[in-house]
Design a protein around this motif. Sequence first.
Motif, PDB file in Angstrom:
ATOM      1  N   ASN A  76     107.014  46.146  12.469  1.00  0.00           N
ATOM      2  CA  ASN A  76     107.264  46.084  10.874  1.00  0.00           C
ATOM      3  C   ASN A  76     107.676  47.464  10.335  1.00  0.00           C
ATOM      4  OD1 ASN A  76     106.883  43.480  10.961  1.00  0.00           O
ATOM      5  ND2 ASN A  76     104.743  43.590  10.655  1.00  0.00           N
ATOM      6  N   SER A 128     111.455  48.590  11.679  1.00  0.00           N
ATOM      7  CA  SER A 128     112.521  47.418  12.080  1.00  0.00           C
ATOM      8  C   SER A 128     113.652  47.369  10.736  1.00  0.00           C
ATOM      9  CB  SER A 128     111.777  46.117  11.612  1.00  0.00           C
ATOM     10  OG  SER A 128     111.324  46.025  10.388  1.00  0.00           O
ATOM     11  N   SER A 129     113.374  48.196   9.547  1.00  0.00           N
ATOM     12  CA  SER A 129     114.511  48.253   8.782  1.00  0.00           C
ATOM     13  C   SER A 129     115.410  49.546   8.911  1.00  0.00           C
ATOM     14  CB  SER A 129     113.768  48.637   7.231  1.00  0.00           C
ATOM     15  OG  SER A 129     113.075  49.518   7.070  1.00  0.00           O
ATOM     16  N   LYS A 189     113.749  41.942  16.781  1.00  0.00           N
ATOM     17  CA  LYS A 189     114.291  42.856  15.918  1.00  0.00           C
ATOM     18  C   LYS A 189     114.873  44.034  16.591  1.00  0.00           C
ATOM     19  CE  LYS A 189     111.970  41.669  12.381  1.00  0.00           C
ATOM     20  NZ  LYS A 189     112.559  41.436  10.941  1.00  0.00           N
TER      21      LYS A 189
END
Length: 159
Positions: A24, A27-28, A61
Motif C-alpha cells: 500500500n 503502490s502509487s 500491483k
Amino acid sequence: SIRDIKISNVHGTAIGDALKTSANTISSSEKSRSIILLTDGQENIALESEVEKIVDFVESKQITVNTIGVATKGGGSLPGLNTVSTLDDKMLRDIADSTKGLYVQSETKEELIEAYNSFTYELTESNIPIYLSLPFIIIAILILFVEWILVNTKYRTIP
C-alpha cells in the motif's frame, strides 16, 4: 466477561501485514516497485490462506518481493525469548516465485550482505511537489512590497 480475556505475547512475524502495508505504501510509485522481506518465513499471525490472498494482491500491483530466509531448518533459540526459530523456506520461495522475485537463504552476516547485494534495484531520486496555496503566495508578495515601501520612505533605519 472482560476479566476472562487473557493476553499473551505472540512472537513471530506478521508476514501478511508487512506485505500489505509495504504494498500500500509503494503502490502509487511510478518507478519499479520492490519489497525485500527479511524473515524466518514463519507466519505466526495470519492464516496461510490470508497470506496467499495478500500475495495475490501484491502481485496484482506488479510489486516484486525478494525474500531472505534468516534461520536454519534445524532451528535455533532466540536470545531473551522462549521460542525456537526455524526456517520455512517453502513459504518464502512461494512468495518470491509468485511475485517474480528471488529467494536467498542467509545464515551468516556475510551471506546476508551478499543477499542484499544480489537484488538489483534502482536508486531513484525524485522531486516531491509542495503545493502552496495562492492566498499565501499573495500575502507573502504583499508583505515584501510593504517592506520595500517602508524601507524607501521616511521609516527606513538610519545607521
